[in-house]
Structures are given as structure tokens and as C-alpha cells.
Design a protein around this motif. Structure first.
Motif, PDB file in Angstrom:
ATOM      1  N   SER A   1      47.331  42.984   1.721  1.00  0.00           N
ATOM      2  CA  SER A   1      48.073  43.915   0.863  1.00  0.00           C
ATOM      3  C   SER A   1      47.829  43.567  -0.599  1.00  0.00           C
ATOM      4  O   SER A   1      47.608  42.411  -0.953  1.00  0.00           O
ATOM      5  N   CYS A   2      47.862  44.582  -1.454  1.00  0.00           N
ATOM      6  CA  CYS A   2      47.639  44.360  -2.880  1.00  0.00           C
ATOM      7  C   CYS A   2      48.348  45.455  -3.672  1.00  0.00           C
ATOM      8  O   CYS A   2      48.874  46.415  -3.104  1.00  0.00           O
ATOM      9  N   GLN A   3      48.360  45.283  -4.992  1.00  0.00           N
ATOM     10  CA  GLN A   3      48.949  46.272  -5.894  1.00  0.00           C
ATOM     11  C   GLN A   3      47.937  46.625  -6.973  1.00  0.00           C
ATOM     12  O   GLN A   3      47.111  45.795  -7.335  1.00  0.00           O
ATOM     13  N   TYR A   4      48.016  47.838  -7.444  1.00  0.00           N
ATOM     14  CA  TYR A   4      47.161  48.243  -8.559  1.00  0.00           C
ATOM     15  C   TYR A   4      47.911  49.254  -9.425  1.00  0.00           C
ATOM     16  O   TYR A   4      48.901  49.841  -9.000  1.00  0.00           O
ATOM     17  N   GLN A   5      47.454  49.411 -10.659  1.00  0.00           N
ATOM     18  CA  GLN A   5      48.067  50.343 -11.600  1.00  0.00           C
ATOM     19  C   GLN A   5      47.239  51.626 -11.653  1.00  0.00           C
ATOM     20  O   GLN A   5      46.029  51.568 -11.839  1.00  0.00           O
ATOM     21  N   GLU A   6      47.893  52.765 -11.464  1.00  0.00           N
ATOM     22  CA  GLU A   6      47.209  54.059 -11.488  1.00  0.00           C
ATOM     23  C   GLU A   6      47.717  54.893 -12.667  1.00  0.00           C
ATOM     24  O   GLU A   6      48.921  55.054 -12.836  1.00  0.00           O
TER      25      GLU A   6
ATOM     26  N   THR B   1      52.737  51.583 -10.523  1.00  0.00           N
ATOM     27  CA  THR B   1      52.290  50.613  -9.526  1.00  0.00           C
ATOM     28  C   THR B   1      52.108  51.288  -8.180  1.00  0.00           C
ATOM     29  O   THR B   1      52.982  52.008  -7.712  1.00  0.00           O
ATOM     30  N   ARG B   2      50.951  51.068  -7.592  1.00  0.00           N
ATOM     31  CA  ARG B   2      50.660  51.584  -6.260  1.00  0.00           C
ATOM     32  C   ARG B   2      50.403  50.400  -5.330  1.00  0.00           C
ATOM     33  O   ARG B   2      49.948  49.342  -5.754  1.00  0.00           O
ATOM     34  N   PHE B   3      50.682  50.604  -4.053  1.00  0.00           N
ATOM     35  CA  PHE B   3      50.437  49.575  -3.061  1.00  0.00           C
ATOM     36  C   PHE B   3      49.254  49.998  -2.202  1.00  0.00           C
ATOM     37  O   PHE B   3      49.143  51.152  -1.816  1.00  0.00           O
ATOM     38  N   GLY B   4      48.394  49.040  -1.917  1.00  0.00           N
ATOM     39  CA  GLY B   4      47.212  49.358  -1.125  1.00  0.00           C
ATOM     40  C   GLY B   4      46.747  48.137  -0.343  1.00  0.00           C
ATOM     41  O   GLY B   4      47.501  47.183  -0.126  1.00  0.00           O
ATOM     42  N   THR B   5      45.498  48.177   0.073  1.00  0.00           N
ATOM     43  CA  THR B   5      44.889  47.049   0.785  1.00  0.00           C
ATOM     44  C   THR B   5      43.507  46.798   0.210  1.00  0.00           C
ATOM     45  O   THR B   5      42.912  47.674  -0.436  1.00  0.00           O
ATOM     46  N   ARG B   6      43.016  45.617   0.427  1.00  0.00           N
ATOM     47  CA  ARG B   6      41.652  45.271   0.026  1.00  0.00           C
ATOM     48  C   ARG B   6      41.070  44.291   1.035  1.00  0.00           C
ATOM     49  O   ARG B   6      41.799  43.557   1.711  1.00  0.00           O
ATOM     50  N   TRP B   7      39.759  44.303   1.140  1.00  0.00           N
ATOM     51  CA  TRP B   7      39.041  43.361   1.999  1.00  0.00           C
ATOM     52  C   TRP B   7      38.669  42.156   1.154  1.00  0.00           C
ATOM     53  O   TRP B   7      38.265  42.293  -0.008  1.00  0.00           O
TER      54      TRP B   7
ATOM     55  N   SER C   1      35.808  40.352  -3.014  1.00  0.00           N
ATOM     56  CA  SER C   1      36.821  41.291  -2.544  1.00  0.00           C
ATOM     57  C   SER C   1      36.437  42.712  -2.951  1.00  0.00           C
ATOM     58  O   SER C   1      35.650  42.907  -3.883  1.00  0.00           O
ATOM     59  N   THR C   2      36.992  43.662  -2.231  1.00  0.00           N
ATOM     60  CA  THR C   2      36.801  45.064  -2.601  1.00  0.00           C
ATOM     61  C   THR C   2      37.933  45.476  -3.534  1.00  0.00           C
ATOM     62  O   THR C   2      38.912  44.743  -3.696  1.00  0.00           O
ATOM     63  N   GLN C   3      37.807  46.665  -4.123  1.00  0.00           N
ATOM     64  CA  GLN C   3      38.852  47.160  -5.010  1.00  0.00           C
ATOM     65  C   GLN C   3      40.098  47.494  -4.211  1.00  0.00           C
ATOM     66  O   GLN C   3      40.021  47.948  -3.072  1.00  0.00           O
ATOM     67  N   CYS C   4      41.224  47.250  -4.795  1.00  0.00           N
ATOM     68  CA  CYS C   4      42.496  47.553  -4.143  1.00  0.00           C
ATOM     69  C   CYS C   4      42.713  49.059  -4.129  1.00  0.00           C
ATOM     70  O   CYS C   4      42.746  49.715  -5.172  1.00  0.00           O
ATOM     71  N   ARG C   5      42.861  49.615  -2.933  1.00  0.00           N
ATOM     72  CA  ARG C   5      43.092  51.056  -2.785  1.00  0.00           C
ATOM     73  C   ARG C   5      43.909  51.339  -1.529  1.00  0.00           C
ATOM     74  O   ARG C   5      43.864  50.581  -0.594  1.00  0.00           O
TER      75      ARG C   5
END
Length: 196
Positions: free
Chosen positions: A118-123, A144-150, A192-196
Motif C-alpha cells: 500500500s502507498c499514498q500519492y498526491q493528485e 491524498t490518494r491511496f494506491g499500491t505499488r510493486w 519500485s513502480t509508481q504508486c497508483r
């Protein structure tokens, strides 16, 4: 698998406020000043205790007793090794005792692993408000959005054993010994990939 890379991190023996829990064995009554400047006698016995550094120039020994006694020892900045021994006389530590110690640090890296987390990013989002004159006022705000990343990573485990010996000033007459250890694990992210 052990590696030489973590030695830089391990060299910071008491970085921050790292607390090392252990036991203090007092073999002979010894007088030490508390952090409040009061000269106290540590009586023969075994005490639950911990040591930590509030700065890289000071070690604090705390007894886990009813009075929560604390004793400070001054040390030269950055002089404690990650592996090896050290010794300071009473003039250096600012106590009526000499201080010796040994540190043994072992760093172990796990195999490489992959997972999603799980991760967070700003949109950026356009937000508009009506204004009194009949128009609208728009601006870009970040939400703040919540997403996932590898991620690809490995875990780095650090084991540290510390022993301290307290002796009457200018003697080799050991009055007390502290033995403690601490273990922690940190995740080292390789990619890691981008948080989305």
C-alpha cells in the motif's frame, strides 16, 4: 549473507536515541553522580537497565527501578566503534569512575524479494468556488490518494551486543558491568513502480 555496505550505518552505534536494554550487575558498591548531580551509591545487586545516547557525545545509563535513576557518561564525539572496544577515564566521562566497553555488531541481508504494498500519492485536482460577483474562482489543490505499488527489496537485520564496565577511577577494580543487546530490521527498497 553478510555484506560490507552496512558498516557505514553500523558505525553510528548510538545514532539518534537508540535504546539498548540489558542488565547491570554491581559487584562492589560504587559512587556515581546522577543526571541531577547527586552522588549516589550503587549497591551490590542486579538491576534491569538500559543505555542510550541523547547525542553522539553522551551515554545515559538508566536503572529500571522505583526511582528511575539515570547516570550520564560523556564520550568523545564519534569515538565508539561498531565492532571493537573503547576505554575512557573519569576525567573524560565526567564521573568518579572509569568506563570501558565492547561492541559487537552483525549485519545480515536477506535474499531479494518482490511484493506489492500500500502507498499514498498526491493528485492535482481542480477545485472551483462561486464568488460573490457571480463568477467562479478555480485553483489546483493536491489531494491524498491511496494506491499500491510493486517493489523489489531485501531486509537488513542488525544485531548489536554491548558490554560496559564501570571501575573506580584510575583502577582496574571492576565495580559493575552492563550487558545488553538490540536487534532491528529495516527494509531496503531496490526498485519500485509508481504508486497508483
Amino acid at each position: 549473507m553478510k555484506t560490507l555496505l552496512p558498516l557505514v550505518a553500523a558505525a553510528l552505534l548510538f545514532a539518534g536515541c537508540e535504546k539498548i536494554e540489558g542488565q547491570l550487575n554491581v559487584n562492589k558498591d560504587v559512587k556515581i553522580k546522577t543526571t541531577k548531580g547527586v552522588l549516589r551509591t550503587l549497591r551490590v545487586g542486579t538491576y534491569s537497565a538500559d543505555i542510550k545516547a541523547n547525542t553522539k557525545k553522551k551515554i545515559t545509563l538508566r536503572l529500571n527501578n522505583d526511582s528511575d535513576e539515570k547516570y550520564e557518561f560523556n564520550i568523545p564525539d564519534g569515538s565508539i566503534p561498531s565492532n571493537g572496544s573503547f576505554a575512557y577515564n573519569s576525567n573524560t566521562v565526567g564521573q568518579p569512575v572509569d568506563l570501558k566497553g565492547t561492541v559487537a555488531t552483525t549485519v545480515t541481508d536477506s535474499e531479494r524479494r518482490q511484493t506489492t504494498e500500500s502507498c499514498q500519492y498526491q493528485e492535482p485536482v481542480q477545485v472551483c468556488y462561486p464568488v460573490p460577483n457571480g463568477g467562479v474562482n478555480c485553483s489546483i489543490q493536491y489531494q491524498t490518494r491511496f494506491g499500491t505499488r510493486w517493489i523489489q527489496y531485501y531486509d537488513r537485520k542488525t544485531d548489536k551486543d554491548v558490554s560496559l564496565t564501570i571501575s573506580a577511577a584510575n583502577t582496574n577494580d571492576e565495580a559493575a558491568t552492563f550487558q545488553g543487546d538490540v536487534t532491528w530490521v529495516e527494509r531496503i527498497v531496490l526498485s519500485s513502480t509508481q504508486c497508483r
